[in-house]
Scaffold this motif. Structure first.
Motif, PDB file in Angstrom:
ATOM      1  N   GLU A 221     -64.612 -19.989 -47.021  1.00  0.00           N
ATOM      2  CA  GLU A 221     -65.230 -19.928 -48.266  1.00  0.00           C
ATOM      3  C   GLU A 221     -64.896 -18.455 -48.902  1.00  0.00           C
ATOM      4  O   GLU A 221     -64.373 -17.474 -48.470  1.00  0.00           O
ATOM      5  CB  GLU A 221     -66.751 -19.833 -47.741  1.00  0.00           C
ATOM      6  N   LEU A 222     -65.245 -18.515 -50.176  1.00  0.00           N
ATOM      7  CA  LEU A 222     -65.431 -17.212 -51.056  1.00  0.00           C
ATOM      8  C   LEU A 222     -66.842 -17.102 -51.481  1.00  0.00           C
ATOM      9  O   LEU A 222     -67.483 -17.845 -51.950  1.00  0.00           O
ATOM     10  CB  LEU A 222     -64.469 -17.279 -52.062  1.00  0.00           C
ATOM     11  N   VAL A 223     -67.295 -15.785 -51.386  1.00  0.00           N
ATOM     12  CA  VAL A 223     -68.726 -15.335 -51.805  1.00  0.00           C
ATOM     13  C   VAL A 223     -68.422 -14.337 -53.095  1.00  0.00           C
ATOM     14  O   VAL A 223     -67.354 -13.525 -52.906  1.00  0.00           O
ATOM     15  CB  VAL A 223     -69.481 -14.697 -50.722  1.00  0.00           C
ATOM     16  N   ALA A 224     -68.987 -14.430 -53.858  1.00  0.00           N
ATOM     17  CA  ALA A 224     -68.929 -13.654 -55.273  1.00  0.00           C
ATOM     18  C   ALA A 224     -70.250 -13.183 -55.707  1.00  0.00           C
ATOM     19  O   ALA A 224     -71.216 -13.728 -55.778  1.00  0.00           O
ATOM     20  CB  ALA A 224     -68.064 -14.531 -56.166  1.00  0.00           C
ATOM     21  N   ALA A 225     -70.128 -12.205 -56.437  1.00  0.00           N
ATOM     22  CA  ALA A 225     -71.318 -11.562 -57.376  1.00  0.00           C
ATOM     23  C   ALA A 225     -71.089 -11.400 -58.609  1.00  0.00           C
ATOM     24  O   ALA A 225     -70.003 -10.946 -58.977  1.00  0.00           O
ATOM     25  CB  ALA A 225     -71.887 -10.163 -56.748  1.00  0.00           C
ATOM     26  N   SER A 226     -71.950 -11.577 -59.446  1.00  0.00           N
ATOM     27  CA  SER A 226     -71.442 -11.735 -60.946  1.00  0.00           C
ATOM     28  C   SER A 226     -72.712 -11.161 -62.001  1.00  0.00           C
ATOM     29  O   SER A 226     -73.848 -10.884 -61.327  1.00  0.00           O
ATOM     30  CB  SER A 226     -71.417 -13.272 -61.439  1.00  0.00           C
ATOM     31  N   ASN A 227     -72.230 -10.971 -63.024  1.00  0.00           N
ATOM     32  CA  ASN A 227     -73.295 -10.404 -63.996  1.00  0.00           C
ATOM     33  C   ASN A 227     -74.040 -11.380 -64.750  1.00  0.00           C
ATOM     34  O   ASN A 227     -74.779 -11.034 -65.781  1.00  0.00           O
ATOM     35  CB  ASN A 227     -72.390  -9.474 -65.356  1.00  0.00           C
ATOM     36  N   ASP A 228     -74.139 -12.552 -64.160  1.00  0.00           N
ATOM     37  CA  ASP A 228     -75.255 -13.479 -64.479  1.00  0.00           C
ATOM     38  C   ASP A 228     -76.561 -13.139 -63.635  1.00  0.00           C
ATOM     39  O   ASP A 228     -77.212 -14.393 -63.300  1.00  0.00           O
ATOM     40  CB  ASP A 228     -74.903 -14.695 -64.880  1.00  0.00           C
ATOM     41  N   CYS A 256     -71.563  -8.973 -49.922  1.00  0.00           N
ATOM     42  CA  CYS A 256     -70.579  -9.033 -48.432  1.00  0.00           C
ATOM     43  C   CYS A 256     -71.447  -9.586 -47.262  1.00  0.00           C
ATOM     44  O   CYS A 256     -72.573  -9.850 -47.467  1.00  0.00           O
ATOM     45  CB  CYS A 256     -70.177  -7.582 -48.010  1.00  0.00           C
ATOM     46  N   PHE A 257     -70.451 -10.066 -46.612  1.00  0.00           N
ATOM     47  CA  PHE A 257     -71.146 -10.592 -45.379  1.00  0.00           C
ATOM     48  C   PHE A 257     -71.686  -9.501 -44.318  1.00  0.00           C
ATOM     49  O   PHE A 257     -71.073  -8.605 -44.223  1.00  0.00           O
ATOM     50  CB  PHE A 257     -69.997 -11.560 -44.452  1.00  0.00           C
ATOM     51  N   ALA A 258     -72.716  -9.947 -43.714  1.00  0.00           N
ATOM     52  CA  ALA A 258     -73.258  -8.902 -42.507  1.00  0.00           C
ATOM     53  C   ALA A 258     -72.381  -8.908 -41.494  1.00  0.00           C
ATOM     54  O   ALA A 258     -72.308  -7.878 -40.853  1.00  0.00           O
ATOM     55  CB  ALA A 258     -74.637  -9.454 -42.327  1.00  0.00           C
ATOM     56  N   ASP A 259     -72.023 -10.096 -40.871  1.00  0.00           N
ATOM     57  CA  ASP A 259     -71.033 -10.040 -39.736  1.00  0.00           C
ATOM     58  C   ASP A 259     -70.194 -11.218 -39.802  1.00  0.00           C
ATOM     59  O   ASP A 259     -70.182 -11.944 -40.793  1.00  0.00           O
ATOM     60  CB  ASP A 259     -72.094 -10.050 -38.374  1.00  0.00           C
ATOM     61  N   HIS A 263     -73.400 -16.080 -41.534  1.00  0.00           N
ATOM     62  CA  HIS A 263     -74.561 -16.868 -42.123  1.00  0.00           C
ATOM     63  C   HIS A 263     -75.367 -15.827 -43.027  1.00  0.00           C
ATOM     64  O   HIS A 263     -76.175 -16.520 -43.934  1.00  0.00           O
ATOM     65  CB  HIS A 263     -75.480 -17.038 -40.997  1.00  0.00           C
ATOM     66  N   VAL A 264     -75.329 -14.598 -42.870  1.00  0.00           N
ATOM     67  CA  VAL A 264     -75.949 -13.577 -43.590  1.00  0.00           C
ATOM     68  C   VAL A 264     -75.121 -12.805 -44.516  1.00  0.00           C
ATOM     69  O   VAL A 264     -74.163 -12.434 -44.263  1.00  0.00           O
ATOM     70  CB  VAL A 264     -76.854 -12.701 -42.479  1.00  0.00           C
ATOM     71  N   LEU A 265     -75.723 -12.726 -45.872  1.00  0.00           N
ATOM     72  CA  LEU A 265     -75.398 -11.913 -46.806  1.00  0.00           C
ATOM     73  C   LEU A 265     -76.178 -10.849 -47.287  1.00  0.00           C
ATOM     74  O   LEU A 265     -77.263 -10.829 -47.057  1.00  0.00           O
ATOM     75  CB  LEU A 265     -74.995 -12.986 -48.106  1.00  0.00           C
ATOM     76  N   TYR A 266     -75.501  -9.769 -47.583  1.00  0.00           N
ATOM     77  CA  TYR A 266     -75.945  -8.568 -48.343  1.00  0.00           C
ATOM     78  C   TYR A 266     -75.615  -8.545 -49.913  1.00  0.00           C
ATOM     79  O   TYR A 266     -74.634  -8.719 -50.189  1.00  0.00           O
ATOM     80  CB  TYR A 266     -75.794  -7.260 -47.650  1.00  0.00           C
ATOM     81  N   SER A 267     -76.836  -8.051 -50.993  1.00  0.00           N
ATOM     82  CA  SER A 267     -76.287  -8.367 -52.197  1.00  0.00           C
ATOM     83  C   SER A 267     -76.799  -6.985 -52.865  1.00  0.00           C
ATOM     84  O   SER A 267     -77.907  -6.286 -52.095  1.00  0.00           O
ATOM     85  CB  SER A 267     -76.759  -9.410 -52.836  1.00  0.00           C
TER      86      SER A 267
END
Length: 450
Positions: A221-228, A256-259, A263-267
């Motif tokens: 998977e890819l996790v992404a953060a955006s300006n929307d 980012c992923f916590a570990d 399963h856990v994400l930080y934003s």
């Protein structure tokens, strides 16, 4: 906030106001124990005579003599012994210039095994260097459909693929192991485009951009953060967007992923909050598992120490904060009213009167100040676990320096001076005393211990 102005400034240097490194100390005992366990030598090394111990740190000569004398009865150094030794040899000498471009450098990244290094530049260049082969360029990538700059890159866990993002809803994937050194998008090689947009984006009336992109630890998977104001998770095996999370009330600058479990994400967002997301609960709850408040301004970057408990964040309030997610709350408490709504970090100095203020509901464990966070989304990190026991925190700075802080005391242990303009990113080698910085002056520089 006018979104189109987010990165609408040319690369210019800045002289930040330098403050004093501070650690609150509240809540530190827990992580202090963990850090000391990782980086303190075996107790027998400190025994110089019966009933008398030597003060830390123990000299390398005495530790080597103790190992040869088998004082620990293991005839070798433990992991914490090794960290105690190597954490004293900081990569603060030099630097030597790896590369110099006529474009702002935005991204620095060592691969997980330290054999590769990735640098991303504003003019569409992404270079992958072979660290063990004299920093020879393994791949020179010319990005496709670039908007403004390369905002982030991420190597897959097996290092076969590189994902890169810009101020666009398309993330591109490049095969790093192909025979082509010059990888020009869709001319010499195919750069596969992954579309992160959904029908929900039409409500915003603008083409959103991605500030942060990360591979999951299994590479699926890819996790992404955006300006929307959203977080996205893309399923690479199914080749489709898995989920969009309306995560914050302003631009999400970092995720980012916590570990390693994933399963856990930080934003972190321009709404001043860090949030914790448990993907196993999103189907039933659809909201964050917890909120961490304490920054007075937007958050530019988050790094996890990998244990699923602690993270650090860099903020536009000119501070790094250390967090323990066990202290998170279920909702955000109001921001203090004294902040200056007219201040804009992209072209203004941080108001001096705000430096004395504190968030009344600050949930952070410790705060580190001295560097400056202006003009761009400057990044911060924990030092490597293998070589330092994560004993330090380090960051770029808009005053063109690199800062290294002691995690427990908050003291500034090093300030590296070389660049002429903003250091947006820097990366510490996972095993060796080596740190590489990338700056808006176009230079990629290598700091080592010698």
């Amino acid at each position: 906030m006018v979104r189109s102005r987010k990165s609408g400034r040319q690369c210019v240097g800045d002289g930040g106001i330098i403050g004093r490194a501070v650690s609150s100390g509240e809540g530190l005992p827990d992580i202090a124990v963990v850090t000391k366990l990782r980086s303190q030598p075996h107790k027998f090394f400190s025994r110089v005579s019966p009933g008398k111990s030597e003060r830390l740190p123990i000299s390398p000569v005495k530790m080597l003599a103790g190992r040869e004398g088998n004082h620990t009865r293991r005839s070798r150094f433990t992991t914490s012994d090794r960290c105690h030794l190597s954490s004293r040899y900081l990569p603060v000498n030099g630097p030597s210039v790896i590369d110099k471009m006529y474009s702002c450098a935005y991204v620095s990244q060592f691969s997980a095994d330290g054999t590769l290094f990735v640098a991303g530049f504003q003019d569409s260049d992404i270079k992958i260097y072979d660290v063990d082969n004299g920093w020879k360029v393994k791949k020179n990538i010319r990005a496709r459909l670039l908007r403004w700059t390369i905002t982030d890159t991420s190597l897959s866990p097996d290092q076969r693929f590189l994902a890169y993002s810009s101020m666009s809803h398309i993330v591109h994937i490049v095969n790093t192991e192909s025979s082509m050194t010059e990888s020009v998008a869709n001319i010499t090689e195919i750069h596969e485009g992954l579309d992160f947009s959904t029908h929900e984006n039409d409500d915003y009336g603008f083409a959103f951009g991605i500030f942060s992109v990360k591979f999951s630890t299994d590479g699926r998977e890819l996790v992404a953060a955006s300006n929307d104001d959203s977080i996205y998770v893309y399923d690479l095996e199914a080749n489709k967007l898995n989920i969009r999370i309306p995560a914050h009330r302003s631009d999400v600058n970092t995720v980012c992923f916590a570990d390693e479990a994933g399963h856990v994400l930080y934003s972190g967002s321009d709404d001043h909050l860090c949030k914790v997301w448990d993907r196993r609960c999103l189907g039933t709850r659809g909201k964050a598992s917890g909120v961490l408040a304490g920054h007075l301004e937007g958050i530019t970057f988050i790094d996890s120490n990998g244990d699923g408990k602690y993270l650090i964040s860099n903020g536009k309030d000119q501070a790094i904060k250390l967090w323990d997610i066990r202290k998170m709350s279920s909702n955000a408490r109001g921001l203090p009213k004294f902040r200056d709504s007219e201040w804009d970090y992209r072209w203004m100095e941080y108001p001096s009167h705000l430096r004395q203020h504190k968030h009344p509901n600050d949930q952070s464990v410790a705060t580190y100040t001295g560097h400056s966070v202006l003009r761009t989304l400057i990044r911060c990190y924990f030092s490597p676990s293998y070589s330092t026991g994560q004993k330090y925190i380090y960051t770029g700075s808009s005053d063109a320096h690199i800062y290294i802080y002691d995690l427990l005391t908050g003291s500034q242990v090093a300030k590296l001076k070389f660049h002429d303009q903003i250091v947006r990113d820097c990366s510490w080698h996972p095993f060796n005393p080596m740190l590489v910085s990338s700056s808006w002056d176009g230079a990629v520089a290598n700091w080592e211990f010698s």
